[in-house]
Design a protein around this motif. Structure first.
Motif, PDB file in Angstrom:
ATOM      1  N   SER A   2       0.831  -1.198   0.000  1.00 27.26           N
ATOM      2  CA  SER A   2       0.000   0.000   0.000  1.00 27.26           C
ATOM      3  C   SER A   2       0.870   1.255   0.000  1.00 27.26           C
ATOM      4  O   SER A   2       1.935   1.291   0.614  1.00 27.26           O
ATOM      5  CB  SER A   2      -0.918   0.005   1.227  1.00 27.26           C
ATOM      6  OG  SER A   2      -1.611   1.218   1.305  1.00 27.26           O
ATOM      7  N   LYS A   3       0.415   2.288  -0.698  1.00 30.80           N
ATOM      8  CA  LYS A   3       1.174   3.537  -0.753  1.00 30.80           C
ATOM      9  C   LYS A   3       0.905   4.408   0.463  1.00 30.80           C
ATOM     10  O   LYS A   3       1.516   5.458   0.619  1.00 30.80           O
ATOM     11  CB  LYS A   3       0.841   4.307  -2.025  1.00 30.80           C
ATOM     12  CG  LYS A   3      -0.600   4.805  -2.087  1.00 30.80           C
ATOM     13  CD  LYS A   3      -0.838   5.602  -3.356  1.00 30.80           C
ATOM     14  CE  LYS A   3      -2.293   6.113  -3.412  1.00 30.80           C
ATOM     15  NZ  LYS A   3      -2.539   6.905  -4.626  1.00 30.80           N
ATOM     16  N   TYR A   4      -0.016   4.012   1.309  1.00 24.35           N
ATOM     17  CA  TYR A   4      -0.310   4.778   2.506  1.00 24.35           C
ATOM     18  C   TYR A   4      -0.378   3.851   3.716  1.00 24.35           C
ATOM     19  O   TYR A   4      -0.399   2.627   3.581  1.00 24.35           O
ATOM     20  CB  TYR A   4      -1.613   5.576   2.362  1.00 24.35           C
ATOM     21  CG  TYR A   4      -2.738   4.824   1.702  1.00 24.35           C
ATOM     22  CD1 TYR A   4      -3.119   5.123   0.399  1.00 24.35           C
ATOM     23  CD2 TYR A   4      -3.412   3.796   2.371  1.00 24.35           C
ATOM     24  CE1 TYR A   4      -4.147   4.429  -0.214  1.00 24.35           C
ATOM     25  CE2 TYR A   4      -4.441   3.107   1.765  1.00 24.35           C
ATOM     26  CZ  TYR A   4      -4.798   3.426   0.465  1.00 24.35           C
ATOM     27  OH  TYR A   4      -5.811   2.733  -0.139  1.00 24.35           O
ATOM     28  N   THR A   5      -0.424   4.444   4.885  1.00 26.97           N
ATOM     29  CA  THR A   5      -0.376   3.679   6.125  1.00 26.97           C
ATOM     30  C   THR A   5      -1.761   3.186   6.508  1.00 26.97           C
ATOM     31  O   THR A   5      -2.713   3.958   6.575  1.00 26.97           O
ATOM     32  CB  THR A   5       0.201   4.553   7.249  1.00 26.97           C
ATOM     33  OG1 THR A   5       1.518   4.976   6.864  1.00 26.97           O
ATOM     34  CG2 THR A   5       0.286   3.787   8.546  1.00 26.97           C
ATOM     35  N   GLU A   6      -1.858   1.905   6.782  1.00 32.98           N
ATOM     36  CA  GLU A   6      -3.120   1.299   7.197  1.00 32.98           C
ATOM     37  C   GLU A   6      -3.336   1.558   8.691  1.00 32.98           C
ATOM     38  O   GLU A   6      -2.374   1.809   9.439  1.00 32.98           O
ATOM     39  CB  GLU A   6      -3.096  -0.202   6.915  1.00 32.98           C
ATOM     40  CG  GLU A   6      -2.948  -0.555   5.437  1.00 32.98           C
ATOM     41  CD  GLU A   6      -4.170  -0.180   4.616  1.00 32.98           C
ATOM     42  OE1 GLU A   6      -5.228   0.125   5.205  1.00 32.98           O
ATOM     43  OE2 GLU A   6      -4.064  -0.195   3.373  1.00 32.98           O
ATOM     44  N   PRO A   7      -4.594   1.499   9.164  1.00 29.22           N
ATOM     45  CA  PRO A   7      -4.880   1.798  10.576  1.00 29.22           C
ATOM     46  C   PRO A   7      -4.034   1.027  11.583  1.00 29.22           C
ATOM     47  O   PRO A   7      -3.583   1.586  12.579  1.00 29.22           O
ATOM     48  CB  PRO A   7      -6.368   1.441  10.692  1.00 29.22           C
ATOM     49  CG  PRO A   7      -6.929   1.726   9.333  1.00 29.22           C
ATOM     50  CD  PRO A   7      -5.840   1.305   8.379  1.00 29.22           C
ATOM     51  N   GLN A   8      -3.782  -0.254  11.330  1.00 29.19           N
ATOM     52  CA  GLN A   8      -3.037  -1.063  12.289  1.00 29.19           C
ATOM     53  C   GLN A   8      -1.556  -0.687  12.327  1.00 29.19           C
ATOM     54  O   GLN A   8      -0.833  -1.082  13.252  1.00 29.19           O
ATOM     55  CB  GLN A   8      -3.190  -2.550  11.975  1.00 29.19           C
ATOM     56  CG  GLN A   8      -2.578  -3.002  10.662  1.00 29.19           C
ATOM     57  CD  GLN A   8      -3.531  -2.835   9.476  1.00 29.19           C
ATOM     58  OE1 GLN A   8      -4.530  -2.123   9.580  1.00 29.19           O
ATOM     59  NE2 GLN A   8      -3.222  -3.518   8.396  1.00 29.19           N
ATOM     60  N   GLU A   9      -1.086   0.099  11.371  1.00 29.76           N
ATOM     61  CA  GLU A   9       0.327   0.477  11.303  1.00 29.76           C
ATOM     62  C   GLU A   9       0.589   1.881  11.832  1.00 29.76           C
ATOM     63  O   GLU A   9       1.740   2.306  11.937  1.00 29.76           O
ATOM     64  CB  GLU A   9       0.813   0.413   9.843  1.00 29.76           C
ATOM     65  CG  GLU A   9       0.654  -0.942   9.188  1.00 29.76           C
ATOM     66  CD  GLU A   9       0.876  -0.881   7.687  1.00 29.76           C
ATOM     67  OE1 GLU A   9       0.848   0.248   7.135  1.00 29.76           O
ATOM     68  OE2 GLU A   9       1.069  -1.921   7.061  1.00 29.76           O
ATOM     69  N   ARG A  10      -0.471   2.608  12.165  1.00 25.04           N
ATOM     70  CA  ARG A  10      -0.322   4.031  12.461  1.00 25.04           C
ATOM     71  C   ARG A  10       0.675   4.335  13.570  1.00 25.04           C
ATOM     72  O   ARG A  10       1.576   5.154  13.406  1.00 25.04           O
ATOM     73  CB  ARG A  10      -1.685   4.620  12.851  1.00 25.04           C
ATOM     74  CG  ARG A  10      -2.646   4.798  11.722  1.00 25.04           C
ATOM     75  CD  ARG A  10      -3.955   5.321  12.279  1.00 25.04           C
ATOM     76  NE  ARG A  10      -5.033   5.287  11.297  1.00 25.04           N
ATOM     77  CZ  ARG A  10      -6.310   5.365  11.615  1.00 25.04           C
ATOM     78  NH1 ARG A  10      -6.674   5.474  12.885  1.00 25.04           N
ATOM     79  NH2 ARG A  10      -7.234   5.328  10.663  1.00 25.04           N
TER      80      ARG A  10
END
Length: 411
Positions: A2-10
């Protein structure tokens, strides 16, 4: 990938980003470590010499990056304190010391000699004290804008900005969506539902209607929302950007022009700044931020409301294109002294407007009586800045060592 951060990675990404930002310079370390300032306040004998001023609303984290041009609901711009996350009813001297520390580290980062720091502290004391003189008033003209400084440049840039500039920065193409990427991250279905509920809370809905000069029964639509990675010391707190549209209710066919706007939703937590003994603080952290904004920064105070979301205390503010922060890469000698004088005057005005005439006079006398024989500034202010600068320089180097070693281990 993914090019953006997913909720679990924040949280992991936000923590790493904060550490990186604080490693960029001593000034960045000062901005990102408010707690260290108040730890010094509790432990240092030098801090004992700081006078106790009248109990008023203070910023609590009064550094260079937390000041800048702010627009009111009509688009009129004034230089004010723009971040009130740490605001409390406390000692106004704490704001002056923290601003002096911030400017000092910015000056040293510009490789200017120590004599500039001394002249800067003198200019700050002179401008701050002038705000409490009987002839001082609350008009913008009471703090003359410095010529040819970064402060003047950012204020003029703010005055030229319009909604199209904010939209170009925050909204994808012509469609009313927030572009996901490095700054804006996807949210969960629960977060989206909670944001929709938040926007319907009476205080927040009233803020939105007032912001767009719309009738209270207008239709409010959330077009998009995203998690917003922004700030330094506040990284890790929940924050969202919400793209809303407002249309008159009698426009049944949707033929009328919809007014688009951006709302900033930010978690409020307990302040690390100490409040004055015996005072009663607002019930929730968000109510505290709103009360502080209304006392210190009228332009922001009329554009902010408190609410709750997913069990957290949050505050909501309307984003205006004119809202900018002061960002300094390098100060010249002239700029450093002029900017210090101007910004100290802005803080002095924010404090003075909360005092009656007699309280202003008493606080002015206290400050004036503490000037030294060789430095035309309060002795306690100079001693505090010297000790704090050394403490934060050492803390910054330790932070960089820990950050570098952590990076090597991770690699």
């Amino acid at each position: 990938m993914s090019k953006y951060t997913e909720p679990q990675e924040r949280q992991a990404v936000l923590t790493a980003t904060r550490q990186l930002k604080m490693a960029q310079s001593t000034h960045a370390y000062v901005r990102g470590n408010t707690a260290r300032f108040y730890q010094w306040l509790d432990a240092s004998s030098v801090a004992d010499a700081i006078p106790q001023g009248p109990a008023i609303w203070i910023c609590g984290d009064c550094h260079l990056g937390n000041m800048g041009p702010l627009a009111d609901s009509r688009g009129e711009v004034a230089m004010q304190i723009r971040d009130l996350d740490q605001t409390v009813i406390g000692n106004p001297a704490h704001d002056l010391v923290r601003l002096a520390l911030s400017l000092q580290t910015a000056v040293r980062g510009s490789d200017l000699p120590g004599v500039v720091s001394a002249a800067m502290i003198e200019a700050m004391a002179d401008a701050y004290e002038a705000a409490f003189l009987p002839e001082a008033d609350d008009a913008p003209a009471a703090v003359p804008e410095p010529e040819s400084t970064v402060v003047r440049v950012v204020r003029r840039r703010a005055m030229r900005r319009r909604w199209k500039h904010l939209a170009r920065e925050r909204i994808a193409d012509a469609r009313p969506t927030i572009p996901l990427g490095r700054k804006y991250w996807p949210i969960t279905a629960d977060e989206r539902a909670a944001l929709m509920a938040l926007m319907e809370e009476p205080a927040v809905r009233h803020l939105a209607m007032t912001a767009f000069d719309s009738p209270e029964d207008s239709v409010l639509t959330i077009h998009d929302a995203a998690y917003w990675r922004k700030g330094c010391s506040s990284l890790g707190l929940v924050r969202y950007a919400v793209l809303v549209g407002i249309r008159d209710r009698d426009d049944e066919n949707g033929d009328g022009r919809e007014r688009l706007g951006l709302m900033d939703v930010k978690e409020a937590v307990a302040s690390v700044a100490p409040h004055a003994p015996g005072v009663t603080m607002p019930d929730t952290p968000a109510d505290r931020v709103v009360a502080g904004a209304r006392a210190l920064s009228p332009n922001l105070g009329e554009r902010i409301a408190a609410g709750t979301m997913l069990g957290k205390s949050v505050f909501v503010r309307e984003l205006m294109p004119q809202d900018l922060k002061i960002e300094v890469e390098q100060f010249s000698r002239k700029e450093a002294i002029a900017s210090a004088r101007y910004l100290a005057g802005v803080v002095g005005k924010a404090h003075a407007r909360q005092m009656d005439v007699s309280t202003r006079a008493e606080w002015h006398a206290t400050l004036a009586d503490s000037h030294g024989p060789t430095l035309d500034a309060p002795r306690w202010l100079w001693r505090a800045v010297v000790e704090l600068a050394a403490l934060h320089e050492a803390g910054y180097l330790e932070h960089c060592r820990a950050y570098a070693l952590g990076g090597k281990r991770a690699a």
